[in-house]
Design an enzyme around this catalytic site. Structure first.
Site, PDB file in Angstrom:
ATOM      1  CB  CYS A   1      -0.942  -0.027   1.204  1.00  0.00           C
ATOM      2  SG  CYS A   1      -0.121   0.027   2.797  1.00  0.00           S
ATOM      3  NE  ARG A   2      -0.241   7.353   2.283  1.00  0.00           N
ATOM      4  CZ  ARG A   2       0.466   7.841   3.307  1.00  0.00           C
ATOM      5  NH1 ARG A   2       1.679   8.294   3.109  1.00  0.00           N
ATOM      6  NH2 ARG A   2      -0.037   7.880   4.517  1.00  0.00           N
TER       7      ARG A   2
END
Length: 102
Positions: free
Chosen positions: A66-67
């Site tokens: 993800c981020r």
């Protein structure tokens, strides 16, 4: 089973394992800004509903990212609960030192 990988370990696994399913669990908008080559988008909020159609083989090797690492951890836990056997959590792209598709 969930295995946490650092970025160097993740990159090595991606380079060596061509059958690895690389899953980006961010939003569509985030994915469109940048992603790792070969990644498939499966947002965290869709995993429970769509994982079976996107990744029908529960023995597949899956790497999630993800981020920042929070959503990938949650996604890995959901996939584990759903019966997937080989899950790698590589965390987030914030400090990914390798090439991204922009």
């Amino acid at each position: 089973m969930i295995t946490k990988l650092n970025h160097a370990e993740a990159k090595k696994l991606m380079d060596e394992n061509k059958s690895l399913r690389l899953i980006d669990v961010r939003t569509k908008e985030e994915f469109e800004e940048s992603y790792i080559d070969g990644a498939e988008l499966l947002p965290l909020d869709e995993i429970e509903r769509r994982a079976g159609e996107v990744i029908p083989d529960k023995n597949a090797e899956i790497m999630v990212y993800c981020r920042s690492g929070k959503r990938s951890r949650a996604a890995a836990e959901i996939l584990d609960e759903m019966g997937y056997k080989h899950i790698y959590d590589m965390g987030g792209l914030i400090d990914w030192p390798f090439e991204l598709i922009m």
